[in-house]
Motif scaffolding. Structure first.
Motif, short mmCIF file in Angstrom:
data_model
loop_
_atom_site.label_atom_id
_atom_site.label_comp_id
_atom_site.label_asym_id
_atom_site.label_seq_id
_atom_site.Cartn_x
_atom_site.Cartn_y
_atom_site.Cartn_z
N LEU A 67 -11.14 9.75 -16.20
CA LEU A 67 -10.55 10.04 -14.89
C LEU A 67 -9.27 9.25 -14.62
N SER A 68 -8.91 8.29 -15.48
CA SER A 68 -7.72 7.47 -15.23
C SER A 68 -6.43 8.28 -15.14
N PRO A 69 -6.18 9.25 -16.04
CA PRO A 69 -4.95 10.04 -15.88
C PRO A 69 -4.89 10.79 -14.56
N LEU A 70 -6.03 11.35 -14.15
CA LEU A 70 -6.06 12.06 -12.88
C LEU A 70 -5.83 11.11 -11.72
N GLY A 71 -6.45 9.92 -11.77
CA GLY A 71 -6.24 8.93 -10.72
C GLY A 71 -4.78 8.54 -10.61
N GLY A 72 -4.12 8.33 -11.77
CA GLY A 72 -2.70 8.01 -11.74
C GLY A 72 -1.85 9.16 -11.22
N TYR A 73 -2.19 10.38 -11.63
CA TYR A 73 -1.44 11.55 -11.18
C TYR A 73 -1.56 11.73 -9.65
N LEU A 74 -2.76 11.53 -9.13
CA LEU A 74 -2.95 11.64 -7.68
C LEU A 74 -2.14 10.58 -6.93
N ILE A 122 -6.36 0.93 -10.70
CA ILE A 122 -5.37 0.18 -11.47
C ILE A 122 -4.02 0.91 -11.57
N PRO A 123 -3.98 2.21 -11.93
CA PRO A 123 -2.68 2.89 -11.96
C PRO A 123 -1.99 2.88 -10.60
N ALA A 124 -2.75 3.13 -9.53
CA ALA A 124 -2.16 3.18 -8.19
C ALA A 124 -1.71 1.80 -7.73
N GLY A 125 -2.55 0.77 -7.97
CA GLY A 125 -2.20 -0.57 -7.54
C GLY A 125 -0.98 -1.12 -8.25
N LEU A 126 -0.92 -0.97 -9.56
CA LEU A 126 0.23 -1.45 -10.31
C LEU A 126 1.49 -0.66 -9.97
N ALA A 127 1.33 0.64 -9.72
CA ALA A 127 2.49 1.46 -9.34
C ALA A 127 3.03 1.04 -7.97
N MET A 128 2.12 0.70 -7.04
CA MET A 128 2.57 0.25 -5.72
C MET A 128 3.37 -1.04 -5.84
N ILE A 129 2.92 -1.96 -6.68
CA ILE A 129 3.66 -3.20 -6.88
C ILE A 129 5.01 -2.92 -7.53
N ALA A 130 5.04 -2.02 -8.51
CA ALA A 130 6.30 -1.65 -9.15
C ALA A 130 7.25 -0.98 -8.16
N ASP A 131 6.70 -0.26 -7.18
CA ASP A 131 7.53 0.36 -6.14
C ASP A 131 8.28 -0.68 -5.31
N TYR A 132 7.64 -1.81 -5.08
CA TYR A 132 8.21 -2.84 -4.22
C TYR A 132 9.00 -3.91 -4.98
N HIS A 133 8.82 -4.01 -6.30
CA HIS A 133 9.45 -5.08 -7.07
C HIS A 133 10.23 -4.50 -8.24
N VAL A 351 10.26 2.45 -20.10
CA VAL A 351 10.14 3.45 -21.17
C VAL A 351 10.10 4.88 -20.63
N ILE A 352 9.46 5.10 -19.47
CA ILE A 352 9.32 6.46 -18.93
C ILE A 352 9.92 6.55 -17.54
N ASP A 353 10.08 7.77 -17.06
CA ASP A 353 10.60 8.05 -15.73
C ASP A 353 9.69 7.42 -14.68
N GLY A 354 10.30 6.75 -13.69
CA GLY A 354 9.54 6.07 -12.64
C GLY A 354 8.65 6.98 -11.82
N LYS A 355 8.95 8.29 -11.82
CA LYS A 355 8.12 9.22 -11.04
C LYS A 355 6.73 9.37 -11.64
N TYR A 356 6.57 8.96 -12.90
CA TYR A 356 5.31 9.22 -13.61
C TYR A 356 4.62 7.96 -14.11
N ILE A 357 4.97 6.80 -13.53
CA ILE A 357 4.43 5.56 -14.08
C ILE A 357 2.92 5.43 -13.85
N ALA A 358 2.42 5.88 -12.71
CA ALA A 358 0.97 5.79 -12.47
C ALA A 358 0.22 6.73 -13.41
N THR A 359 0.75 7.93 -13.59
CA THR A 359 0.13 8.87 -14.52
C THR A 359 0.17 8.33 -15.95
N GLY A 360 1.32 7.78 -16.34
CA GLY A 360 1.46 7.23 -17.68
C GLY A 360 0.49 6.08 -17.91
#
Length: 416
Positions: A67-74, A122-133, A351-360
Motif C-alpha cells: 500500500l506504500s505507493p498508493l499512500g504516497g500517490y494519495l 512515511i511518504p506523506a510525512g517526509l514529503a511534507m517536510i520536503a515541501d517546507y525545507h 533525482v525525480i520531479d518534486g510533484k511525485y516525491i511521495a509516490t516515488g
C-alpha cells in the motif's frame, strides 16, 4: 507580521512541522516494534513456532509495502495533511485492538491492517517536510524527523520489561489510546504548504492553470524508466532486507548469542543502535547541508562513506562473542544508518520531479518492505532449520556494502 493559515511565513512553522511530525514518527515505529521485544510471552500464549512469530512481522511488512505507493500517490494528489491524520488514527486504533486479541489469527489480521494504515504516513510525512525545507536545511530537517523513528525503535525495546511487569497487552492498549488522541490534535495544527505541493502553477499572465497529473501506474512507469531510480530501487531493497532482519530478529540474537534476559536483550538490540543513529542523523544532516553548498552529490557520498564503515561493523557484531564489542559495533552501524536516513528523501528530491516525491518514496518502500518482510519470515524458517543468525547478519553486511557503492552511478537532475 500575521501568519496566514494557508501560507505560514518565516522560519518558525517549517521547524514546528518537524517537531509535530517527530512524535508521529515516534508512534509509528514504537507501535510496530513493540512486538519484537515481546516475543517470548506472545509465543508462549499462542504456542507459536519461530516461523509463525516471524509471519506477524512479515504480514505487517507485506501490507505496508503493497500500500506504500498508493499512500504516497494519495499524499501527492490530495495533500499531506489528510493522509497523515488518517494514518495516525487508524494505526493507533489497531494498536489498541492488538492489546485485546484472543488468537494468533486475530493478531495476524491486526498486523495486516496496521501495515495498511502505516503505509500512508512515511511518504506523506517526509514529503511534507520536503515541501517546507529546501537544499540548505532539507537533510537536517529530514534527519531530525527520522530521529523520532529511532526513538520509537529504541523505546520499543522496553516492551520486554513491560511484558514482565504488566503483561504484553498493556503497552499496546496505552500507546494505542494515546495515538488516537494525538491524531485528533493534529487536525488543528498540521497545514499543507500549498506553495510547494505543485497542485497548481501560475502562468505568465497570472491565470491559474490546473496541472495535469499522471495516474498511479503511469507515475510508476515513468519513475522506473529512469536509470538512477532503478539504482535507488536496488539500494532500497538491500537496505530493507538488512534493516528488517535487525528489527525482527536482533533481540532474539542478543538473547541467545550473549545469553541475555528478555528485557536486557530487547533494550540492547534497539537502544544502542538508536543512539548511534540519532548522532548520525543529526551529524549527517548538518554535514550534508553544508557540503551541499559546494557539492550537490554530498548526500550520496555521505551514505557511501557511512556504510563503508558501518556494514563491516555489522559483520563484526555477528562474529564476536564479546558483548561490549558488539555494542560498539552496532552503535557505529547505527551512525551509518543515521547518515542514510537523513539523506534518502533529499536525494530522491534531486533525482525525480518534486510533484511525485511521495509516490516515488512510497514505491521504494513497497519494494524494500516486501523483500525485507519476506526475509524476516525466511529468517525464522532458517532458524527453525538451525541456521545461525550470525551467518545471516554476516551475509547481509556484505550485500550492504555492495548496495551502498552502487549509489555512485546515481545522476543528480534537480538542484534546489
Amino acid at each position: 507580521m500575521e501568519l496566514k493559515n494557508t501560507r505560514p511565513a518565516g522560519w518558525f512553522y517549517p521547524w514546528a512541522i518537524v517537531g509535530i511530525l517527530w512524535l508521529v514518527a515516534f508512534l509509528n515505529y514504537f507501535d510496530r516494534n513493540l512486538i519484537a521485544s515481546m516475543r517470548d510471552p506472545i509465543v508462549a500464549e499462542f504456542t507459536l513456532t519461530d516461523a509463525q512469530f516471524g509471519l506477524l512481522t512479515t504480514m505487517f511488512l507485506l501490507s505496508y509495502g503493497i500500500l506504500s505507493p498508493l499512500g504516497g500517490y494519495l499524499a501527492d494528489t490530495y495533500g499531506r495533511k489528510r493522509i497523515i491524520i488518517f494514518s495516525v488514527c487508524v494505526w493507533s486504533a489497531v494498536t489498541l485492538w492488538t492489546g485485546f486479541v484472543h488468537s494468533f489469527s486475530e493478531m495476524l489480521v491486526a498486523r495486516v491492517i496496521m501495515g495498511i494504515s502505516e503505509a500512508c504516513y512515511i511518504p506523506a510525512g517526509l514529503a511534507m517536510i520536503a515541501d517546507y525545507h529546501k537544499g540548505k536545511t532539507r537533510s537536517l530537517a529530514t534527519g531530525l524527523h527520522m530521529s523520532g523513528l529511532y526513538a520509537g525503535q529504541a523505546l520499543g525495546g522496553v516492551g520486554g520489561y513491560m511484558s514482565m511487569h504488566w503483561g504484553w497487552r498493556y503497552g499496546f492498549q496505552v500507546i494505542g489510546l494515546f495515538g488516537i488522541i494525538y491524531g485528533i490534535i493534529l487536525i488543528y495544527f498540521l497545514r499543507d504548504n500549498k506553495n510547494k505541493q505543485a497542485d497548481e502553477f501560475v502562468s505568465k499572465d497570472a491565470t491559474p492553470v490546473k496541472e495535469t497529473r499522471l495516474g498511479l501506474f503511469q507515475t510508476i512507469r515513468m519513475l522506473i524508466s529512469e536509470k538512477s531510480f532503478l539504482v535507488l530501487m536496488f539500494y532500497f531493497c538491500v537496505l530493507g532486507i538488512v534493516n528488517w532482519m535487525i528489527y525482527g530478529w536482533l533481540p532474539t540474537f542478543f538473547k541467545e548469542h550473549f545469553m541475555l534476559g528478555l528485557g536486557k536483550a530487547g533494550f540492547s538490540a534497539t537502544g544502542y543502535v538508536q543512539v548511534g543513529s540519532f548522532i548520525g542523523v543529526v551529524l549527517g544532516g548538518i554535514l550534508a547541508d553544508r557540503w551541499y553548498k559546494s557539492n550537490k552529490r554530498s548526500r550520496l557520498y555521505l551514505i557511501i562513506i557511512g556504510f563503508s564503515i558501518g556494514a563491516p561493523c555489522l559483520f563484526l557484531m555477528a562474529s564476536t562473542h564479546f558483548f561490549p564489542l558488539a555494542i560498539v559495533a552496532m552503535m557505529v552501524y547505527g551512525l551509518a544508518r543515521g547518515f542514510n536516513d537523513g539523506n534518502l528523501m533529499p536525494i530522491l528530491c534531486q533525482v525525480i520531479d518534486g510533484k511525485y516525491i511521495a509516490t516515488g518514496y512510497g514505491f521504494l518502500n513497497f519494494l524494500s518492505t516486501i523483500i525485507g518482510g519476506t526475509m524476516v519470515y525466511i529468517g525464522g524458517m532458517m532458524m527453525d532449520a538451525h541456521i545461525s543468525l550470525s551467518i545471516i547478519y554476516q551475509v547481509s553486511a556484505v550485500f550492504m556494502v555492495i548496495a551502498a557503492w552502487s549509489l555512485l552511478t546515481v545522476k543528480i537532475k534537480q538542484v534546489d
